[in-house]
Structure formats: C-alpha cells, structure tokens
Write a protein that holds these residues in place. Structure first.
Motif, short mmCIF file in Angstrom:
data_model
loop_
_atom_site.label_atom_id
_atom_site.label_comp_id
_atom_site.label_asym_id
_atom_site.label_seq_id
_atom_site.Cartn_x
_atom_site.Cartn_y
_atom_site.Cartn_z
N TRP A 122 -11.24 10.90 -2.82
CA TRP A 122 -9.69 9.96 -3.03
C TRP A 122 -8.49 11.36 -2.79
O TRP A 122 -9.02 11.79 -4.12
CB TRP A 122 -9.77 9.44 -4.61
N LEU A 128 -2.31 5.65 -3.88
CA LEU A 128 -1.95 4.08 -4.24
C LEU A 128 -0.69 3.82 -4.97
O LEU A 128 -1.45 2.87 -5.52
CB LEU A 128 -2.82 2.79 -3.41
N ALA A 134 1.66 -1.69 -1.65
CA ALA A 134 0.83 -1.70 -0.52
C ALA A 134 0.01 -2.45 0.54
O ALA A 134 0.22 -2.55 1.34
CB ALA A 134 -0.16 -0.48 -0.77
N LEU A 135 -0.75 -3.31 -0.35
CA LEU A 135 -0.81 -4.77 0.31
C LEU A 135 0.59 -5.03 1.00
O LEU A 135 -0.32 -5.79 2.94
CB LEU A 135 -1.26 -5.58 -0.43
N SER A 137 2.51 -4.07 2.88
CA SER A 137 2.45 -2.58 4.19
C SER A 137 1.78 -2.62 4.77
O SER A 137 1.67 -1.82 5.72
CB SER A 137 2.70 -1.14 3.38
N THR A 139 -1.80 -2.13 3.84
CA THR A 139 -3.12 -1.37 3.41
C THR A 139 -4.04 -2.22 3.25
O THR A 139 -4.12 -3.41 2.20
CB THR A 139 -2.85 -0.35 1.90
N PRO A 143 -9.62 -0.97 -0.24
CA PRO A 143 -9.46 0.49 -1.02
C PRO A 143 -8.28 0.45 -1.94
O PRO A 143 -8.39 1.08 -2.92
CB PRO A 143 -8.40 1.58 0.17
N VAL A 144 -7.02 -1.02 -2.03
CA VAL A 144 -6.90 -1.13 -3.55
C VAL A 144 -7.81 -1.50 -4.25
O VAL A 144 -7.47 -1.45 -5.54
CB VAL A 144 -5.70 -2.44 -2.90
N GLN A 147 -9.10 1.81 -6.00
CA GLN A 147 -8.20 2.22 -7.24
C GLN A 147 -7.56 1.86 -8.29
O GLN A 147 -7.40 2.21 -9.36
CB GLN A 147 -6.50 2.89 -5.66
#
Length: 398
Positions: A122, A128, A134-135, A137, A139, A143-144, A147
């Motif tokens: 990472w 993020l 992030a979601l 946009s 992503t 990965p969310v 993180q």
C-alpha cells in the motif's frame, strides 16, 4: 428507445452498483466496530476459550496441550517467558517459529482466496482518504475495505496500542502474539468473507476461528515448547480518535493518568499516541522538561502544561514576534530557551497550526530553530527549507 431513455438505462446499473457498495461499506464499518471493541475490551480474559484455542493451535503442529501460566500484564510475563526461552541445538529458531509459519501460510492462503492486496504494497499515507468519495468516484470496494478495516485497525490497534505497550516492556524473549491486538487481519478476513460471500474452506476456516477466538478472549500470549504464558486483558484503556480519522483510527491518550492499566497495576502513559514517562502526565515541571533529552517527550510535557503556561513558568525571553504570513490570523513568536537541544543552544519558534482540529481549535506548537535567527519569519522559513522572503510570499500553510 430515445437517447434520454438509453442514457437512463445505462446509469441505473451504475447507480445500483454504487448503492450496493455503499451499503457494503456501512456493513464493513459495523463489523470493524465490533472487532475494535474486542481489541479494546477490558473484561477479564475468557480463560477457558483462550486455552482451548491455544490447544487447538498446538494440535495443528502435532503438540499436546501445554501447561498454562496466567499473568496479570505483559510485563509480569517476562520472568515466566524467560524461564521457558530456549534455543534448540544446531542454532535453530525456538519452537514458536513453527507457529509463526502456520499463521503466515494461513493468511496467505486466505488472501489469495479473497483476492486481497498485500498491505506492505500500500502507498503511505493511505491513497484513499475518503472511503465514500472513493466509492463514488469508481474505486472498487475491495481496496476501500482493506484500507478501512485492515489498515485502520493496524494503524490504530497494532501500531498505536500494541506498539506503545510493547515499547514499555523491560525485556522480551522470543516471539509473542498479541491476542486481542491481533485484530487487524482477523477482522479483514471476516469482512471479506461476509461481504463478498467468499467463505473459507473448512480447514482454513477452523484455524481462522482459533485465532479469532484468541482475539475475543485474552491479552498477549507466549507459546513455548510445553508451556504457554498468557496475559490478562487490560483493566482500563483510554483512546482518542486519531487526526483525520476517516477510517475510524484511534490512538492511546490520557491526560490525567495511564492510558493503559493492567490488573496488577502495571501501565503505560501516552500523550496523543506518544509513549511518555509518568512524570509528563502526573507532574510536568519546567525543571523536568529542561532536563529531558528526548525532544518528543519534552514536546508532550510542554503540551501537557500548555505553551502559554510553560513560557510563563520558564521565564522565556521573547526575541521577536510577527504576523504569520502563512497563517495571517495568528502570530509567530521567537523565544530563547533555558535548555539545550541535541547539545546545542537553540531558540523556540511558537506557531499556530494552519489546519483546524476536530474540536474547531488550532493547535499551538513549538519548533526548535538555530540560535542565529532573530526574525520569526526567517526562522519559520528555515523550518520549511525556505528563506524568510520566500516564506513571506506563501498564501497559506498547513
């Protein structure tokens, strides 16, 4: 079909997918909270379940049930662990390294199954910073989740809580496991299997449950050849939200006593995540601060008193003051110091943070600068690697 209807039909699956990801993220937050509560639990250990889980792990390595020794704190474990610490012939690692290999291979197998990314890959700081944004946009959810679950719990529990405790233990022998503080990877796998519907296979699931049981049941533990030493959970833990805690990170902090206390009275003091000696919290004085060689401890002690009170009590001489060009609502103040920094005379630049804290205030902080600066703006520029004139041209600093 009209062009308008065509665009609407294409947007609908995208919108539905986003709503599903946002719902899954909220589920992950709820699960993370549950696991964080285990990590910070101060109830007495569930000794029966903890011993049964350890016995299960020993069995996976072909070992019989060990004898169990319970202690009231990690520090109290040192004599018992030291008496069991041996190195086998031919320079081999102690027996507990076999357990380290067992859990490592388990985690790699489960990571491969859920398609998780190795956290060591990472970027830092986290790439993020806002999970919902992030979601939205585009992503991906995985990965969310990594993180927001593994990353947040690793930073908050393992790096803040466990590392602060570990640094306070006078001696350490061989490998130790953190029990409730192993929560980061256990929670990550739990969240992925629940939300993505990727259950473990039976063998891995059974072993994962043993580790999860230890997170839910006890404090730190030290497995040895025939004996396992286990520590009780703390009787008190004090934390605060970490700065910019969009993923729910916490850090140890207590302004009026130990941040962590164990049943035998052993504890650890922490000021906003930094481990400090007891005097910083219990009895900070100008004399103790002046004698302290560790700059971080000294900073924490001054913050504990408050910069204004420290300046008054220490009788610091004001060298100069100026409106801060990078933060025009506040001043820069330059003082002579009564103590040496890293063996040299020094001055103190007192500034105000350009960013607002969670409570709406701006943190005041001090920076050591060379003694040849008489102008606060020149000193402020030096801290950024700039000249005073360059710093004066800044529109805003953070």
């Amino acid at each position: 079909m009209s062009a308008r209807r065509g665009r609407a039909s294409r947007r609908a699956p995208v919108r539905d997918h986003l709503l599903r990801d946002l719902d899954h993220w909220q589920q992950a937050v709820d699960l993370r909270t549950q696991w964080l509560n285990h990590a910070l639990c101060t109830d007495p250990a569930d000794r029966r379940n903890a011993e049964d889980a350890v016995t299960g792990l020993y069995a996976l390595l072909g070992r019989p049930r060990p004898a169990f020794v319970w202690v009231d704190s990690p520090a109290a474990a040192v004599p018992s662990v030291a008496s069991q610490h041996t190195v086998s012939p031919h320079g081999a690692q102690p027996w507990e390294s076999g357990l380290a290999s067992l859990v490592s291979t388990l985690r790699h197998r489960i990571d491969a199954r859920i398609g998780a990314v190795d956290p060591d890959d990472w970027p830092r700081p986290p790439a993020l910073p806002d999970p919902v944004a992030a979601l939205r946009s585009g992503t991906g959810l995985s990965p969310v989740l990594d993180q927001g679950v593994l990353g947040a719990l690793r930073r908050g529990v393992r790096q803040s809580v466990a590392n602060v405790i570990r640094s306070a233990i006078p001696e350490r022998f061989g490998l130790a496991w953190y029990g409730q503080h192993e929560v980061d990877w256990v929670a990550r796998h739990d969240v992925h299997q629940r939300i993505h519907g990727r259950p473990f296979d039976a063998t891995d699931g059974a072993q994962w449950e043993l580790w999860a049981t230890l997170v839910r049941s006890c404090g730190w533990w030290w497995p040895r050849e025939d004996v396992c030493v286990l520590a009780e959970r703390p009787s008190a833990v004090h934390t605060e939200p970490a700065p910019d805690d969009v993923y729910g990170e916490i850090r140890l902090h207590a302004a009026d006593g130990p941040a962590v206390v164990y049943p035998d009275g052993w504890g650890v003091y922490s000021w906003h995540g930094t481990r400090v000696p007891a005097w910083v919290i219990e009895d900070p004085t100008v004399e103790a601060i002046s004698a302290e060689s560790n700059v971080e401890v000294r900073r924490c002690a001054i913050e504990r008193i408050g910069w204004a009170a420290f300046i008054e009590r220490a009788g610091l001489t004001l060298v100069g003051r100026s409106v801060d060009p990078g933060n025009s609502a506040n001043e820069l103040r330059l003082y002579d110091l009564p103590y040496r920094h890293r063996g040299s005379t020094t001055r103190l630049l007192l500034a105000v943070n350009g960013s607002v804290e969670r409570d709406g205030t701006r943190r005041q902080y001090g920076l050591h600068v060379p003694p040849w600066f008489d102008d606060p703006i020149d000193a402020a520029g030096w801290t950024y690697g700039l000249s005073g004139a360059q710093y004066a041209g800044l529109q805003r600093r953070t």
